[in-house]
Design a protein around this motif. Structure first.
Motif, mmCIF file in Angstrom:
data_model
loop_
_atom_site.group_PDB
_atom_site.id
_atom_site.type_symbol
_atom_site.label_atom_id
_atom_site.label_comp_id
_atom_site.label_asym_id
_atom_site.label_seq_id
_atom_site.Cartn_x
_atom_site.Cartn_y
_atom_site.Cartn_z
ATOM 1 N N GLU A 5 -10.003 -15.478 -2.310
ATOM 2 C CA GLU A 5 -8.951 -15.185 -1.326
ATOM 3 C C GLU A 5 -8.432 -16.477 -0.699
ATOM 4 N N PHE B 146 -6.073 -11.029 -3.865
ATOM 5 C CA PHE B 146 -5.443 -10.272 -2.780
ATOM 6 C C PHE B 146 -6.269 -9.003 -2.631
ATOM 7 N N GLU C 162 1.942 -1.273 4.398
ATOM 8 C CA GLU C 162 1.996 -2.281 5.461
ATOM 9 C C GLU C 162 1.929 -3.706 4.892
ATOM 10 N N ARG C 163 1.274 -3.859 3.750
ATOM 11 C CA ARG C 163 1.083 -5.201 3.194
ATOM 12 C C ARG C 163 1.968 -5.465 1.974
ATOM 13 N N TYR C 164 2.972 -4.649 1.799
ATOM 14 C CA TYR C 164 3.832 -4.748 0.615
ATOM 15 C C TYR C 164 4.466 -6.129 0.466
ATOM 16 N N GLU C 165 5.107 -6.623 1.518
ATOM 17 C CA GLU C 165 5.783 -7.924 1.428
ATOM 18 C C GLU C 165 4.783 -9.046 1.175
ATOM 19 N N GLU C 166 3.637 -8.951 1.817
ATOM 20 C CA GLU C 166 2.571 -9.945 1.614
ATOM 21 C C GLU C 166 2.097 -9.933 0.163
ATOM 22 N N LEU C 167 1.959 -8.734 -0.410
ATOM 23 C CA LEU C 167 1.542 -8.608 -1.795
ATOM 24 C C LEU C 167 2.591 -9.207 -2.732
ATOM 25 N N GLU D 217 4.699 -11.521 -2.138
ATOM 26 C CA GLU D 217 4.662 -12.975 -2.019
ATOM 27 C C GLU D 217 3.504 -13.542 -2.838
ATOM 28 N N PHE D 218 2.364 -12.876 -2.788
ATOM 29 C CA PHE D 218 1.193 -13.281 -3.565
ATOM 30 C C PHE D 218 1.514 -13.265 -5.070
ATOM 31 N N LYS E 242 4.004 -16.188 -6.292
ATOM 32 C CA LYS E 242 3.561 -17.594 -6.278
ATOM 33 C C LYS E 242 3.071 -18.043 -7.655
#
Length: 286
Positions: free
Chosen positions: A237, A243, A275-280, A282-283, A286
């Protein structure tokens, strides 16, 4: 389909995997297609429905049938002699309530991998080639066959049980496959660690499975291996290679059979992914 070096790793956890089903159904809704799936025990049951793109099938084929028959626990034991009625889950439910789309799994462009443990060697055996639906169903049954809860079964002439006994969270296997990024779906909160010393459990294992000394030896070291794997996941992580989804605000028992509670837990998994869609995203970019 994403690049071939990305995969999803799912641990087991019996009815706790309803959380994982919520996460993966959100993936289906958002058309998040991951090419490699490595799923253990009940995690494999959840993942096979992601591969076949059968949204909410875990609710229809695993949760809702509990309204008429408690296929796990003491009731199942008195009826079948085991604590989990595999025949009901893998034979009767697909035939009478919610068919599984095996053709979609066969045509899946990625890889779906699950595991069993060879009782003679104490080593994980990974499966990803399923010639027909009968073999697929058999392997999936064995992949969910926990000690004490189910009988030892033969696969290719070898005695097998649930692969999670050998490798509960198969991060090492994913790294061996060359996956550069992993979405890891766990079914315990971040503070959980297995007890390394469980004398009574180990004694029962050594008595019931005395014919399989390598398996008994495997179980003795299982807690430490699990905890070491959690440390490895934390490291990945930090490196931006993993993720992790895990329950933080709600949990259920491994043997939970209350339909309302399980549906709430499924929704909780779905909302966690949302809730974590945008974060995912982005992951994955990259």
């Amino acid at each position: 389909m994403m690049e071939q070096k990305v995969g999803i790793v799912l641990e087991g956890g019996a009815m706790r995997n309803v959380f994982s089903a919520g996460v993966l159904d959100f993936f289906l809704d958002k058309k998040i297609e991951i090419p490699n799936i490595l799923a253990i025990s009940a995690g494999a049951y959840v993942a096979m429905n992601y591969v076949s793109q059968q949204r909410e099938r875990v609710l229809k084929a695993l949760v809702e049938p509990l309204e008429e028959y408690k296929f796990l626990g003491v009731g199942a034991f008195f009826k079948t002699g085991t604590f989990f009625d595999m025949d009901y889950l893998f034979d009767r439910v697909p035939r009478e309530k919610s068919p599984y789309h095996f053709d979609k799994l066969k045509n899946f462009q990625g890889r779906f991998i699950t595991s069993t443990v060879d009782m003679n060697t104490g080593e994980a055996v990974y499966h990803e080639v399923f010639q027909d639906e009968e073999r697929f169903s058999k392997i999936m049954k064995v992949a969910k066959s926990l000690p004490f809860a189910a009988r030892v079964s033969q696969v290719d002439g070898r005695p097998m049980l649930d692969g999670g006994m050998a490798d509960a969270i198969p991060i090492a296997k994913a790294l061996e496959e060359g996956w550069e990024k992993m979405i890891v779906i766990l079914t315990r909160d971040a503070s959980y660690r297995k007890k390394v010393h469980r004398p009574l459990y180990q004694k029962l294992i050594s008595v019931v499975y005395r014919k399989y000394p390598k398996f008994v030896e495997l179980i003795a070291g299982r807690g430490q291996k699990y905890n070491d794997t959690l440390e490895q996941i934390q490291k990945l992580e930090k490196e931006g290679r993993a993720f992790v989804f895990r329950p933080t605000k709600m949990t259920v028992k491994t043997s939970e059979s209350d339909v309302k509670t399980l549906k709430e837990y499924y929704r909780y998994g779905y909302e966690c992914a949302k809730e974590r869609y945008e974060e995912l995203m982005e992951f994955l970019r990259k």
